[in-house]
Design an enzyme around this catalytic site. Structure first.
Site, mmCIF file in Angstrom:
data_model
loop_
_atom_site.group_PDB
_atom_site.id
_atom_site.type_symbol
_atom_site.label_atom_id
_atom_site.label_comp_id
_atom_site.label_asym_id
_atom_site.label_seq_id
_atom_site.Cartn_x
_atom_site.Cartn_y
_atom_site.Cartn_z
ATOM 1 C CE1 TYR A 36 1.054 -0.226 4.411
ATOM 2 C CE2 TYR A 36 -0.019 1.904 4.367
ATOM 3 C CZ TYR A 36 0.802 0.993 4.995
ATOM 4 O OH TYR A 36 1.367 1.316 6.202
ATOM 5 N NE ARG A 55 6.929 4.111 0.575
ATOM 6 C CZ ARG A 55 6.600 4.951 1.553
ATOM 7 N NH1 ARG A 55 7.512 5.315 2.451
ATOM 8 N NH2 ARG A 55 5.385 5.440 1.650
ATOM 9 N NE ARG A 103 -5.851 -19.530 4.262
ATOM 10 C CZ ARG A 103 -4.960 -20.369 4.789
ATOM 11 N NH1 ARG A 103 -4.951 -21.640 4.445
ATOM 12 N NH2 ARG A 103 -4.072 -19.935 5.677
ATOM 13 C CE LYS A 150 3.154 3.172 3.143
ATOM 14 N NZ LYS A 150 3.264 3.292 4.581
ATOM 15 C CD GLU A 182 9.769 1.953 10.668
ATOM 16 O OE1 GLU A 182 9.713 2.892 9.858
ATOM 17 O OE2 GLU A 182 9.739 0.763 10.313
ATOM 18 C CG LEU A 206 8.271 2.366 4.813
ATOM 19 C CD1 LEU A 206 7.966 1.060 4.091
ATOM 20 C CD2 LEU A 206 7.003 3.171 4.980
HETATM 21 N N1 PDD Z 1 2.779 5.034 7.272
HETATM 22 N N2 PDD Z 1 7.449 3.904 8.887
HETATM 23 C C1 PDD Z 1 6.333 3.154 8.865
HETATM 24 C C2 PDD Z 1 6.340 1.851 9.551
HETATM 25 C C3 PDD Z 1 5.184 3.632 8.198
HETATM 26 O O1 PDD Z 1 4.071 2.887 8.165
HETATM 27 C C4 PDD Z 1 5.209 4.902 7.575
HETATM 28 C C5 PDD Z 1 4.020 5.466 6.841
HETATM 29 C C6 PDD Z 1 6.412 5.657 7.634
HETATM 30 C C7 PDD Z 1 6.541 7.005 6.987
HETATM 31 O O2 PDD Z 1 6.559 6.906 5.582
HETATM 32 P P1 PDD Z 1 6.009 8.105 4.676
HETATM 33 O O3 PDD Z 1 6.764 9.303 5.106
HETATM 34 O O4 PDD Z 1 6.321 7.692 3.307
HETATM 35 O O5 PDD Z 1 4.531 8.230 4.957
HETATM 36 C C8 PDD Z 1 7.504 5.111 8.294
HETATM 37 C C9 PDD Z 1 1.576 5.466 6.596
HETATM 38 C C10 PDD Z 1 1.379 6.936 6.648
HETATM 39 C C11 PDD Z 1 0.394 4.670 7.109
HETATM 40 O O6 PDD Z 1 0.582 3.481 7.328
HETATM 41 O O7 PDD Z 1 -0.698 5.219 7.268
#
Ligand code: PDD
Length: 284
Positions: A36, A55, A103, A150, A182, A206
């Site tokens: 996503y 990405r 599945r 992601k 993070e 990420l």
């Molecule tokens: N999340 N680290 C993780 C684990 C994340 O899920 C996200 C983003 C980030 C920041 O990435 P970016 O700057 O590209 O949004 C770092 C999104 C916003 C979400 O899951 O809603």
């Protein structure tokens, strides 16, 4: 929750969100087998869109999944979803999953990937939270070992965030081998003696698109960014702390566990970086 007046995109069709449906056999649902992206929208425009598409392409490649339409088309459809929903400030969500199959654990021979999108108007530029800052709770990082991808497998992150909220905090900072990896859905930073620190890129975190933009903006403004891990104790003793993500942009962190960061208010470098990021986003 689906909103009848909002338009979602589902595999080639624009439909009312309450009519947007995916099969129970979709591998995104059964295996978390999908990727996503969340892209911020400011003044009706997608922010850092090239980085998000890059990405997406990389994440799909890492799980050996071909997008159902070319990446450039995905980018154009996202813009359409934003426009159809009249989103001026908020976000657009997109998901590609390996689609419907019997599945079974191995990847299907001839997958028909699903592509869905929806958008939300969420004012996030001038909020009480961004003026006040958030408090985070440290928690063990229970996620898998390919956090650079992601994927929609977000249960460990959801659990960490829920536990933080239950304990009276706003979010979780995840810790592994004595260092912060993070936030539950954002990248984590501290500021010490004017130097911004954030963990280096690897499979442990990420690669945030906001992180990437922020590092470039900091360099232009002669703000030094050091990419190396930091411990919860270093963070608690830091002058400032913050997170970045598509949904928070740059958000001050004013408390970590029972410690107050700095004087408990958003720090000057954090505020400057937030301003720089928003200015750059508005300038397009
Ligand atoms: N999340 N680290 C993780 C684990 C994340 O899920 C996200 C983003 C980030 C920041 O990435 P970016 O700057 O590209 O949004 C770092 C999104 C916003 C979400 O899951 O809603």
């Amino acid at each position: 929750m689906p909103v009848a007046s909002q338009i979602a995109y589902v595999n080639g069709d624009f439909v009312s969100e309450d009519q947007a449906k995916i099969s129970i056999f979709d591998r995104g649902f059964l295996f978390g087998d999908g990727i996503y992206e969340v892209t911020p929208v400011i003044d009706g425009r997608l922010v850092d869109r090239a980085a998000h598409m890059q990405r997406l392409k990389r994440s799909l490649g890492e799980i050996r999944l071909e997008p159902p339409v070319p990446i450039d088309d995905i980018d154009a459809i996202q813009e359409d979803v934003v426009r159809r929903n009249s989103v001026t400030e908020g976000r657009v969500y997109l998901q590609v999953s390996r689609g419907v199959a019997e599945r079974d654990f191995p990847f299907p021979q001839d997958p028909k990937p699903s592509l869905i999108m929806f958008a939300r108007q969420v004012p996030f530029l001038d909020t009480e939270t961004s003026r006040r800052g958030i408090r985070v709770k440290t928690a063990p990082d229970l996620r898998w070992k390919r956090r650079d991808i992601k994927t929609v497998m977000l249960l460990a992150s959801a659990m960490a965030k829920q536990e933080a909220i239950d304990a009276g905090f706003d979010d979780a900072w995840m810790v592994e081998d004595g260092h912060v990896t993070e936030g539950s859905s954002n990248n984590a930073y501290i500021v010490e003696n004017g130097v911004v620190r954030t963990r280096h890129l690897s499979t442990d975190i990420l690669p945030g698109c906001t992180r990437r933009a922020l590092i470039a903006l900091a360099a232009e403004s002669d703000i030094v960014v050091e990419e190396r891990p930091f411990s919860p104790d270093e963070a608690k003793a830091a002058d400032e702390a913050f997170i970045t993500s598509a949904t928070n942009l740059v958000m001050p962190v004013v408390g970590i566990d029972d410690a107050t960061v700095g004087d408990g208010t958003p720090g000057p470098i954090t505020k400057r970086l937030r301003e720089l990021y928003i200015m750059a986003a508005k300038a397009g």
